[in-house]
Write an enzyme that holds these catalytic residues in place. Structure first.
Site, PDB file in Angstrom:
ATOM      1  N   GLY B  37     -12.129  13.342  22.633  1.00 59.79           N
ATOM      2  CA  GLY B  37     -12.400  11.924  22.855  1.00 59.79           C
ATOM      3  C   GLY B  37     -13.821  11.632  23.308  1.00 59.79           C
ATOM      4  N   CYS B 246       8.642  -3.247   1.521  1.00 63.86           N
ATOM      5  CA  CYS B 246       7.665  -3.158   0.420  1.00 63.86           C
ATOM      6  C   CYS B 246       8.342  -3.610  -0.872  1.00 63.86           C
ATOM      7  CB  CYS B 246       7.164  -1.723   0.290  1.00 63.86           C
ATOM      8  SG  CYS B 246       6.240  -1.420  -1.249  1.00 63.86           S
ATOM      9  N   CYS B 249       8.638  -0.281  -3.322  1.00 61.67           N
ATOM     10  CA  CYS B 249       9.435   0.917  -3.005  1.00 61.67           C
ATOM     11  C   CYS B 249      10.493   0.658  -1.946  1.00 61.67           C
ATOM     12  CB  CYS B 249       8.538   2.080  -2.597  1.00 61.67           C
ATOM     13  SG  CYS B 249       7.902   1.945  -0.920  1.00 61.67           S
ATOM     14  N   CYS B 271       3.123  -1.500   0.107  1.00 60.53           N
ATOM     15  CA  CYS B 271       2.578  -0.435   0.952  1.00 60.53           C
ATOM     16  C   CYS B 271       1.069  -0.334   0.771  1.00 60.53           C
ATOM     17  CB  CYS B 271       3.168   0.921   0.565  1.00 60.53           C
ATOM     18  SG  CYS B 271       4.882   1.149   1.005  1.00 60.53           S
ATOM     19  N   CYS B 277       3.828   5.119  -1.494  1.00 61.20           N
ATOM     20  CA  CYS B 277       4.591   4.165  -2.300  1.00 61.20           C
ATOM     21  C   CYS B 277       4.996   4.775  -3.649  1.00 61.20           C
ATOM     22  CB  CYS B 277       3.748   2.907  -2.509  1.00 61.20           C
ATOM     23  SG  CYS B 277       4.684   1.473  -3.030  1.00 61.20           S
TER      24      CYS B 277
END
Lengths: 367, 294
Positions: B37, B246, B249, B271, B277
């Protein structure tokens, strides 16, 4: 029916072909040669070299041709090429005091040893469009050549330094090897050599505007153009195994020394201070603007109160690079569907809350 | 390392960057992995793409790419957006590596703005393109100040900002680039990924590397590191949710892009992760849009 946006690859290839066509323009017009650009668009070539940080007029001219005259695009091309070049060493500092002078003026003194040499300048031209150039201007009249080819002269500021009226550049920093922002990450506060490198690569327009702002009261520095000189300097290199320097070439450079008033402080008597600007080739506007901004950025060192943008080191140096700036501004053209979708959802949610609140308040008022 | 000769006769070192530059970047990467980080300054190079187009991610990828790597490049979750295509072509050209659109089959994934829906596995590396690496930048524009704040772990300003959001809106009004705390020490910007993706970073099996080219910073999250999205006990972190699945899908648990279909403003939700997808559609899943079309 929705079909996901396919065919990015074909679209990119075709965009490149269209760009090449547009760059060439009408094929009935003769193709522009790199030699023509180098010889007749010299000031554009010089700017690309300065901000592209590499002295190579042919390369800069080629970049301008490829970039269709877009300065920043050409500078970017040169920079991207420059990073791929191997480094075999550093030259010795160039000695601008022994420059072979084409042009040298001082606005602080009527006459100076070595003389005022106007050289090729727009300064006293009348800005009237010369239609003769459109209709084949022919070759220009020959200028009177100077007596001794390329005179040399001492820096004007050195003449004042003898009396102690102008500060002498800090000797301690002269000994330290100069910083290099292309090889080490930038850290603030920056030492002056690194700062000068950033400014030398910095965007002419940005520095011009900042320099201008100092003349209009935002961190006033009372500048005088102590000296501006344009000419050729020798570049010397000292191979380790040789033990003495050899001249490897010459470069044209523009140098500006600004003289600025300084009231003095508790430890320093009143004297003139300096702002320094330098550019590859012929670039007076850039060198002067740089000198103004350099002097402004010395506020901390000289104990002046920082009140204006031009005195703010992080602000100036983080934003003066036009290749970085144009990249980040123009990247907004890239897709941001996902972030925008997130914001859409949020704004809808917040609007629903506000509408519910209004409906609730209305209901309460009616009751 | 070998050089690659191109069709146009130009020669580049493998993966474009010279070995000295790669070594400098790898050193920065090692430091970044050692201090999760923490933003490590590195001497970023000018690349043949503009700043803002992913030069940081490209330099990281170029420095760690090996000839037998399989590379996937996505932008907005999709393999076929123009810039993803352009970066993939760049590495095909200068490194000659194999590429894929399959999340599972990739050893190295370079991404802009998304984390793939499918969980990543050990041995994979995810390289993020980062515009502004400093999570505190919009609270404090000065680098000299923000570096001090990180050093002293002085993150009060960020908590005040989040608190003010709650006071004004009733919830935290940050939807992407939502700040996280890494390994219980540094506050980090996850790059402008939607907060939907934040939970995927936590204890992720893959190595996550972040490159910011213009700002010249590199940071990292090693595998299985704690990554916690900032929140308050009474206002816990939550991710976006959609009312619809979606259209293609039928997935109910993925980030959906809204597509405007016609001048009447008919909307469709699909998606954003195109590989996810298509894989689901190949497996026989159908969304309401597909059924209606039949």
């Amino acid at each position: 029916m929705y079909v996901a946006v396919k065919g990015g690859e074909r679209a990119i290839d075709n965009a490149h072909r269209l760009l090449a066509e547009d760059r060439r323009g009408k094929t009935s017009t003769p193709d522009l040669t790199v030699d023509q650009i180098r010889e007749q668009m010299k000031l554009a070539v010089d700017r690309v070299m300065t901000e592209g940080s590499v002295y190579d007029p042919d390369l800069a001219a080629l970049a301008l041709k490829q970039a269709r005259g877009d300065m920043i695009e050409a500078i970017f091309l040169v920079r991207a090429y420059r990073t791929t070049l191997a480094r075999f060493g550093s030259s010795l500092p160039v000695e601008t005091g022994s420059m072979k002078i084409d042009r040298r003026i001082s606005a602080a003194f009527k006459d100076v040893p070595g003389g005022q040499i106007l050289g090729p300048t727009f300064d006293y031209t009348h800005r009237l469009i010369d239609f003769k150039l459109a209709a084949d201007g022919g070759d220009p009249e020959e200028a009177i050549s100077m007596d001794d080819a390329m005179p040399q002269a001492r820096h004007v500021l050195d003449l004042l330094a003898g009396e102690g009226l102008v500060e002498t550049p800090e000797a301690s920093q002269d000994q330290a090897p100069p910083g290099d922002i292309t090889r080490t990450p930038v850290e603030f506060p920056m030492d002056r050599s690194t700062r000068l490198q950033s400014l030398a690569r910095g965007d002419e327009g940005f520095l011009l505007a900042l320099g201008y702002s100092t003349q209009r009261g935002y961190a006033r520095t009372h500048p005088f153009a102590g000296e501006i000189r344009v000419g050729r300097v020798a570049v010397e290199f000292q191979p380790e195994e040789l033990g003495f320097p050899i001249q490897i070439g010459e470069m044209e450079m523009t140098e500006c020394n600004m003289i600025n008033q300084f009231q003095g402080s508790k430890t320093v008597p009143p004297q003139f201070t300096r702002g320094y600007g330098i550019a590859l080739g012929h670039g007076e506007r850039k060198a002067m603007a740089m000198a103004l901004v350099d002097r402004s950025l010395r506020a901390g060192e000289l104990g002046e109160e920082r009140t204006a943008p031009s005195q703010d080191e992080e602000f100036v140096l983080s934003h003066c690079d036009n290749v970085q700036a144009t990249g980040f501004v123009e990247h907004l053209k890239l897709p941001h569907y996902v972030d925008f979708q997130s914001e859409l959802n949020l704004v809808r949610k917040m609007r629903r809350q506000v509408e519910d609140g209004i409906a609730f308040a209305g209901k309460e008022a009616a009751e | 390392m070998s050089t690659e000769t191109q069709d146009d006769g130009l020669e580049y070192n493998f993966a474009y960057l010279d070995e000295q530059t790669k070594r400098m970047i790898r050193r920065a990467l090692l430091k970044a992995v050692a201090v999760p980080g923490y933003q490590v300054p590195f001497a970023g190079r000018e690349m043949p793409m503009p700043y803002g187009w992913g030069t940081g991610g490209i330099q990281v990828t170029a420095s760690i790419l090996e000839p037998d790597d399989v590379l996937k490049v996505i932008d907005q979750g999709a393999d076929d957006t123009t810039n993803a295509v352009s970066i993939r072509k760049f590495f095909q050209r200068v490194a000659g590596v194999a590429t894929t659109e399959k999340t599972e089959g990739a050893t190295l994934i370079q991404t802009r703005h998304r984390i793939p829906e499918m969980p990543l596995h050990e041995g994979q590396i995810l390289v993020y393109q980062v515009p502004i690496p400093e999570p505190l930048r919009f609270l404090e524009p000065r680098e000299t100040e923000t570096r001090k704040m990180h050093a002293l772990e002085e993150y009060g300003l960020m908590h005040v900002k989040l608190y003010e959001d709650i006071a004004r809106h009733g919830h935290i009004a940050t939807t992407y680039a939502y700040p996280v705390k890494v390994n219980d020490r540094y506050i980090m910007d996850p790059s402008p990924t939607p907060k939907f993706d934040n939970p995927k970073m936590n204890r992720c099996a893959a190595l996550q590397l972040f490159g910011a080219g213009r700002e010249k910073r590199i940071y990292a999250v090693p595998p299985y590191t704690d990554v916690v999205s900032l929140d308050f006990e009474d206002h816990p972190f939550e991710i976006q949710a959609w009312d619809n699945p979606c259209s293609l899908c039928g997935e109910t648990n993925s980030f959906l892009d809204e597509v405007i279909m016609d001048d009447q403003g008919t909307r469709m939700f699909v998606c954003s992760d195109t590989d996810h997808c298509t894989t689901r559609q190949q497996q026989g899943y159908q969304g309401p849009g597909q059924e209606a079309a039949e």
